[in-house]
Design an enzyme around this catalytic site. Sequence first.
Site, mmCIF file in Angstrom:
data_model
loop_
_atom_site.group_PDB
_atom_site.id
_atom_site.type_symbol
_atom_site.label_atom_id
_atom_site.label_comp_id
_atom_site.label_asym_id
_atom_site.label_seq_id
_atom_site.Cartn_x
_atom_site.Cartn_y
_atom_site.Cartn_z
ATOM 1 N N ASN A 7 -22.354 47.142 6.983
ATOM 2 C CA ASN A 7 -22.039 45.824 7.518
ATOM 3 C C ASN A 7 -23.305 45.035 7.795
ATOM 4 O O ASN A 7 -24.383 45.605 7.954
ATOM 5 C CB ASN A 7 -21.196 45.956 8.785
ATOM 6 C CG ASN A 7 -19.802 46.478 8.487
ATOM 7 O OD1 ASN A 7 -19.180 46.083 7.502
ATOM 8 N ND2 ASN A 7 -19.314 47.394 9.289
ATOM 9 N N CYS A 8 -23.141 43.718 7.881
ATOM 10 C CA CYS A 8 -24.216 42.781 8.160
ATOM 11 C C CYS A 8 -25.039 43.264 9.357
ATOM 12 O O CYS A 8 -24.445 43.685 10.353
ATOM 13 C CB CYS A 8 -23.591 41.408 8.449
ATOM 14 S SG CYS A 8 -24.783 40.101 8.686
ATOM 15 N N PRO A 9 -26.352 43.273 9.259
ATOM 16 C CA PRO A 9 -27.207 42.728 8.202
ATOM 17 C C PRO A 9 -27.697 43.767 7.190
ATOM 18 O O PRO A 9 -28.560 43.465 6.387
ATOM 19 C CB PRO A 9 -28.389 42.173 8.987
ATOM 20 C CG PRO A 9 -28.577 43.193 10.084
ATOM 21 C CD PRO A 9 -27.141 43.612 10.451
#
Length: 78
Positions: A15-17
């Site tokens: 998941n981000c980042p």
Amino acid sequence: MADDAIEIYDLKGLNCPLPVLKAKKRLAGMQPGHRIWLETTDPLAVIDIPAFCNEQAHRLIETAAADGCHRFLVERGA
């Protein structure tokens, strides 16, 4: 370079980042003009990867949805 000769970098499940951070590190080790497919399941990647390419002067060649993920063909900038 033939499409099947382009490396696929599996970023699925991250998941981000993390997808952008890992893509940045991988691209930094590549020669300018070389291409890589980035595959991610992060829904924000459709925003983050194009923005990253724009900021870092990499070329986003193609985007596609495939097998529950998004694919981004990125060409390393100079």
